[in-house]
Motif scaffolding. Structure first.
Motif, PDB file in Angstrom:
ATOM      1  N   MET A   1      -6.516  14.890  -1.169  1.00 38.73           N
ATOM      2  CA  MET A   1      -5.965  13.744  -0.442  1.00 38.73           C
ATOM      3  C   MET A   1      -4.443  13.669  -0.552  1.00 38.73           C
ATOM      4  O   MET A   1      -3.824  12.778   0.034  1.00 38.73           O
ATOM      5  N   THR A   2      -3.819  14.620  -1.247  1.00 47.51           N
ATOM      6  CA  THR A   2      -2.382  14.555  -1.488  1.00 47.51           C
ATOM      7  C   THR A   2      -1.583  14.549  -0.201  1.00 47.51           C
ATOM      8  O   THR A   2      -0.833  13.598   0.086  1.00 47.51           O
TER       9      THR A   2
ATOM     10  N   PHE B   1       0.833  -1.202   0.000  1.00 43.62           N
ATOM     11  CA  PHE B   1       0.000   0.000   0.000  1.00 43.62           C
ATOM     12  C   PHE B   1       0.867   1.251   0.000  1.00 43.62           C
ATOM     13  O   PHE B   1       0.610   2.211  -0.745  1.00 43.62           O
ATOM     14  N   ILE B   2       1.894   1.265   0.851  1.00 46.84           N
ATOM     15  CA  ILE B   2       2.771   2.430   0.940  1.00 46.84           C
ATOM     16  C   ILE B   2       3.483   2.673  -0.381  1.00 46.84           C
ATOM     17  O   ILE B   2       3.602   3.812  -0.847  1.00 46.84           O
ATOM     18  N   GLY B   3       3.932   1.585  -1.016  1.00 40.87           N
ATOM     19  CA  GLY B   3       4.616   1.731  -2.301  1.00 40.87           C
ATOM     20  C   GLY B   3       3.701   2.290  -3.378  1.00 40.87           C
ATOM     21  O   GLY B   3       4.074   3.219  -4.114  1.00 40.87           O
ATOM     22  N   THR B   4       2.493   1.737  -3.474  1.00 38.88           N
ATOM     23  CA  THR B   4       1.532   2.209  -4.476  1.00 38.88           C
ATOM     24  C   THR B   4       1.107   3.650  -4.199  1.00 38.88           C
ATOM     25  O   THR B   4       1.044   4.484  -5.112  1.00 38.88           O
ATOM     26  N   SER B   5       0.831   3.946  -2.938  1.00 32.75           N
ATOM     27  CA  SER B   5       0.393   5.298  -2.567  1.00 32.75           C
ATOM     28  C   SER B   5       1.503   6.314  -2.796  1.00 32.75           C
ATOM     29  O   SER B   5       1.241   7.443  -3.232  1.00 32.75           O
ATOM     30  N   SER B   6       2.735   5.934  -2.498  1.00 30.46           N
ATOM     31  CA  SER B   6       3.860   6.837  -2.716  1.00 30.46           C
ATOM     32  C   SER B   6       4.036   7.138  -4.194  1.00 30.46           C
ATOM     33  O   SER B   6       4.301   8.280  -4.589  1.00 30.46           O
ATOM     34  N   THR B   7       3.869   6.117  -5.030  1.00 30.29           N
ATOM     35  CA  THR B   7       3.966   6.318  -6.470  1.00 30.29           C
ATOM     36  C   THR B   7       2.850   7.216  -6.971  1.00 30.29           C
ATOM     37  O   THR B   7       3.080   8.124  -7.788  1.00 30.29           O
ATOM     38  N   LEU B   8       1.620   6.977  -6.483  1.00 30.49           N
ATOM     39  CA  LEU B   8       0.488   7.819  -6.858  1.00 30.49           C
ATOM     40  C   LEU B   8       0.724   9.268  -6.442  1.00 30.49           C
ATOM     41  O   LEU B   8       0.468  10.202  -7.214  1.00 30.49           O
ATOM     42  N   THR B   9       1.234   9.466  -5.231  1.00 26.62           N
ATOM     43  CA  THR B   9       1.499  10.815  -4.733  1.00 26.62           C
ATOM     44  C   THR B   9       2.561  11.507  -5.572  1.00 26.62           C
ATOM     45  O   THR B   9       2.396  12.667  -5.974  1.00 26.62           O
ATOM     46  N   PHE B  10       3.655  10.790  -5.847  1.00 26.61           N
ATOM     47  CA  PHE B  10       4.783  11.382  -6.561  1.00 26.61           C
ATOM     48  C   PHE B  10       4.468  11.673  -8.026  1.00 26.61           C
ATOM     49  O   PHE B  10       4.867  12.706  -8.566  1.00 26.61           O
TER      50      PHE B  10
END
Length: 315
Positions: free
Chosen positions: A205-206, A38-47
């Motif tokens: 949500m960023t 989740f953290i990896g996917t969310s970090s990619t989405l954020t970045f």
């Protein structure tokens, strides 16, 4: 005494929600409601999507006379360069050669795009978002160049060249979004109201998601195994550098919101990207993680303490 309590309460109201979101991320990871995937996917989405959209639309709608502050950005660049140079010189005496690259990167590379920008937006609203967005976007260039230089020198398995550095910067979504936002603002781009509302839903949500990811990527083991080297780099990042350069900024004439912005950006904890860079270059990634964890914990005290002093002395 009552006035001091009121000032401290105001600072808590503004800054604590940011740090609470980091703690929420740690708790959610601990109770296994989020995991590394989740953290990896969310970090990619954020970045790659959320943060670029936030920066682009924030700068596009900003008054460039306000968002572009050459004196403020130039001073921030100079302070970053000097922190980099002094950290490197100190590391020659105090840090083993194998750890110097990671140490220096941890001492100067701040989490400006998430923590600083979140605090600036919370404290100064649209003013903080527009100026902070430009500062965060432009300093990424300097962070990447300096990190590649120092990590390449002390890594035994990584060699960098100018072409690869320029290619990575040209593909960086945050840099591209800042430049695109500046162009859109200059040409006076106007978008329909329904699209702006949709974008607001998307970008809202960023910062919470990014802060949760920061917390989720931290661990108790990093705190326990921090060590002298990690603590030393963290103190440079969140205490000595902001203390010196904010005081110097006041001495040469910076005041009010500009002084507050410098504090928020200079005292930000070490960027999570430093861990990624350390792993990619074959450097001490464990030390990088420790520096991120320790500097984030210390920054809660130093940032809130710095804001209190600025407010108390009406600076």
């Amino acid at each position: 005494m009552s006035a001091q309590v009121d000032v401290l309460s105001e600072i808590f109201t503004v800054s604590m929600p940011v740090f609470v979101m980091v703690i929420v991320g740690m708790v959610l990871k601990r109770v296994r409601l989020i995991d590394d995937a989740f953290i990896g996917t969310s970090s990619t989405l954020t970045f790659k999507a959320l943060m670029p959209a936030l920066l682009f639309f924030g700068i596009m709608q900003a008054d460039l006379h306000t968002a572009l502050q050459p004196k403020l950005i130039g001073y921030f660049y100079l302070a970053t360069l000097l922190t980099f140079a002094v950290s490197w010189l100190w590391s020659l005496k105090a840090v083993p050669a194998a750890q110097r690259g990671v140490y220096v990167q941890g001492a100067f590379r701040g989490n400006c795009g998430i923590v600083s920008l979140a605090l600036a937006t919370s404290l100064y609203g649209d003013y903080g978002l527009s100026i902070g967005g430009v500062m965060a976007g432009l300093v990424i260039i300097l962070f990447n160049v300096l990190s590649v230089i120092v990590l390449a020198i002390y890594s035994t398995s990584y060699q960098a060249d100018l072409r690869s550095v320029l290619r990575d910067m040209a593909r960086n979504p945050l840099i591209l979004s800042v430049l695109a936002g500046l162009v859109a603002s200059l040409v006076g781009l106007k978008l329909p109201a329904w699209l702006l509302v949709s974008v607001k839903y998307f970008t809202s949500m960023t910062l919470p998601l990014a802060l949760i990811c920061v917390g989720g990527s931290m661990s108790l083991a990093s705190f326990i195994d921090s060590g002298r080297v990690a603590f030393s780099a963290s103190l440079i990042k969140v205490l000595w550098s902001p203390l010196l350069f904010v005081a110097l900024a006041w001495a040469i004439g910076f005041r009010d919101k500009d002084l507050g912005m410098l504090l928020l950006f200079l005292a930000s904890p070490t960027a999570a990207a430093s861990y990624v860079m350390a792993r990619a270059t074959g450097s001490d990634a464990k030390l990088a993680a420790n520096i991120i964890a320790v500097s984030t914990a210390l920054s809660i005290v130093t940032i809130m303490g710095g804001l209190f002093l600025l407010q108390h002395f009406a600076l």
